[in-house]
Scaffold this active site. Structure first.
Site, PDB file in Angstrom:
ATOM      1  CG  ASP A   1      68.134  73.420  64.214  1.00  0.00           C
ATOM      2  OD1 ASP A   1      68.264  73.124  65.415  1.00  0.00           O
ATOM      3  OD2 ASP A   1      67.024  73.554  63.666  1.00  0.00           O
TER       4      ASP A   1
ATOM      5  CD  GLU B   1      63.455  74.689  68.416  1.00  0.00           C
ATOM      6  OE1 GLU B   1      62.421  75.000  69.042  1.00  0.00           O
ATOM      7  OE2 GLU B   1      64.070  75.506  67.684  1.00  0.00           O
TER       8      GLU B   1
END
Length: 377
Positions: free
Chosen positions: A70, A135
């Site tokens: 991400d 994250e």
């Protein structure tokens, strides 16, 4: 001809994988690696994609690479010199959102693992890659939940996180730990009243002023050889109703401890309460632990990574514990020696995020050399 690690990095960058949407990065990697003899298990927890891909057995040393697919949003597109998801290459530099944080590292991990298995198909021990798409977000349904599930089935001695640790040149800095992050909401209670009649009210802003100053000057601990002293910072203050003639009844303070292993949540809570009690305040505390500190003390692992960096780049890395938090905080508590090594961090989360192609090629070679040192020697 474009190097394979650069080709894969560009494929990943072209996928706009805003947290928690993986945008197809993990399926791309899984399909690729399973076709080369790796095994994989995928779990979607909430909206978050998590995967563990591995090769080898639990007997012998086991190394886990940890990454995330991400990225943060690119911001003002007009401010970018190139489309942030075009993976543009110019003068030996690869541009794009996530190239440094951390799709470049992920690509280097994948290629290093594939090359190692290609050279040593019957290698001892195990190598694995864990990826999440959470994250950069709240980090609840990512490694925090996924790692305990995988720890029941897989044993690992070492973990290398691909966070962008380097400062000026690739490999100059290795994170051997991170500080803990502890949030606290402090509610200071006063008594609401009319500004013309202060004798009938108690202004919590004035009541808390000395305590706020004391908190800013307080020595929570002295740190240690690898960690700076714990810091306390206030990020938000709020009081009042928004009108000019009312004394507020409460003061809301949002603060954060970035703390060394010399402190714990319990010790910091006790000290904060002592400061507030010293000024006879009425208060409430609401705590949220974002992550405990971790500290790699495994000298074998540290020396192996140092040797790998030196063999590829010719430089001697600095070991430190600077920076914010990473998903390594969810791995280390399982007894796994955890460190971080990745690209240059100067452009992460910025417009025109970029990394030199030569650095990504070196990073792949460092990862490959480390696998050999840990599993074969």
């Amino acid at each position: 001809m474009e190097a394979e690690v650069i080709s894969l990095a560009r494929q990943l960058i072209r996928k706009p994988s805003y947290t928690p949407d993986d945008a197809g990065c993990i399926p791309l990697i899984m399909h690729r690696m399973e076709g080369q003899g790796f095994q994989g298990t995928h779990h979607q927890l909430g909206l978050v994609d998590n995967v563990l891909i591995w090769h080898g057995e639990s007997e012998g040393p086991a190394l886990l690479f940890l990454g995330h697919t991400d990225v943060v949003p690119p911001g003002d597109l007009a401010a970018w010199a190139h489309d942030p998801f075009s993976a543009h290459v110019d003068a030996g530099v690869l541009y794009g959102r996530g190239v440094a944080d951390m799709k470049g590292s992920v690509a280097a991990m994948v290629l290093a693992m594939e090359k190692f298995v290609g050279q040593y198909p019957n290698h001892p021990g195990k190598i694995a890659l864990m990826l999440t798409s959470d994250e950069e977000g709240v980090a609840v349904d990512g490694v925090k939940r996924f790692m305990p599930m995988m720890a029941e089935q897989h044993h690992f001695n070492y973990c290398l996180v691909g966070e962008p640790s380097s400062s000026e040149v690739l490999g100059d800095t290795v994170r051997i730990g991170r500080r803990g992050s502890l949030h606290v909401n402090i509610t200071i209670k006063g008594k609401q009243g009319h500004v013309a009649y202060p004798q009938n009210a108690a202004n919590p802003v004035f009541l808390a002023a000395q305590a706020i100053d004391a908190m800013g000057r307080y020595e929570w601990d002295q740190g240690n050889a690898d960690f700076p002293a714990t810091s306390f910072q206030i990020s938000n203050l709020h009081a009042g109703t928004g009108v000019p003639n009312i004394i507020p009844g409460v003061l809301q303070i949002t603060a954060n401890f970035r703390y060394s292993p010399e402190s714990t949540q319990a010790s910091l809570a006790k000290q904060l309460q002592q400061v507030l009690d010293q000024y006879q305040l009425r208060y409430e505390l609401d705590w949220q632990l974002s992550g405990e500190p971790f500290h790699c003390k495994n000298d074998t692992y540290k020396q192996a990574l140092k040797a790998s960096i030196n063999a590829v780049t010719g430089i001697e890395p600095e070991f430190n514990t600077a920076g914010g938090t990473s998903d390594g905080r969810f791995v280390a508590p399982h007894g796994i020696a955890t460190m971080e090594l990745g690209p240059i961090n100067k452009t992460i989360h910025q417009v025109n995020e970029c990394e030199k192609i030569s650095h990504l090629l070196q990073l792949e070679n460092i990862y490959l050399d480390l696998i050999k040192r840990l599993l074969l020697q």
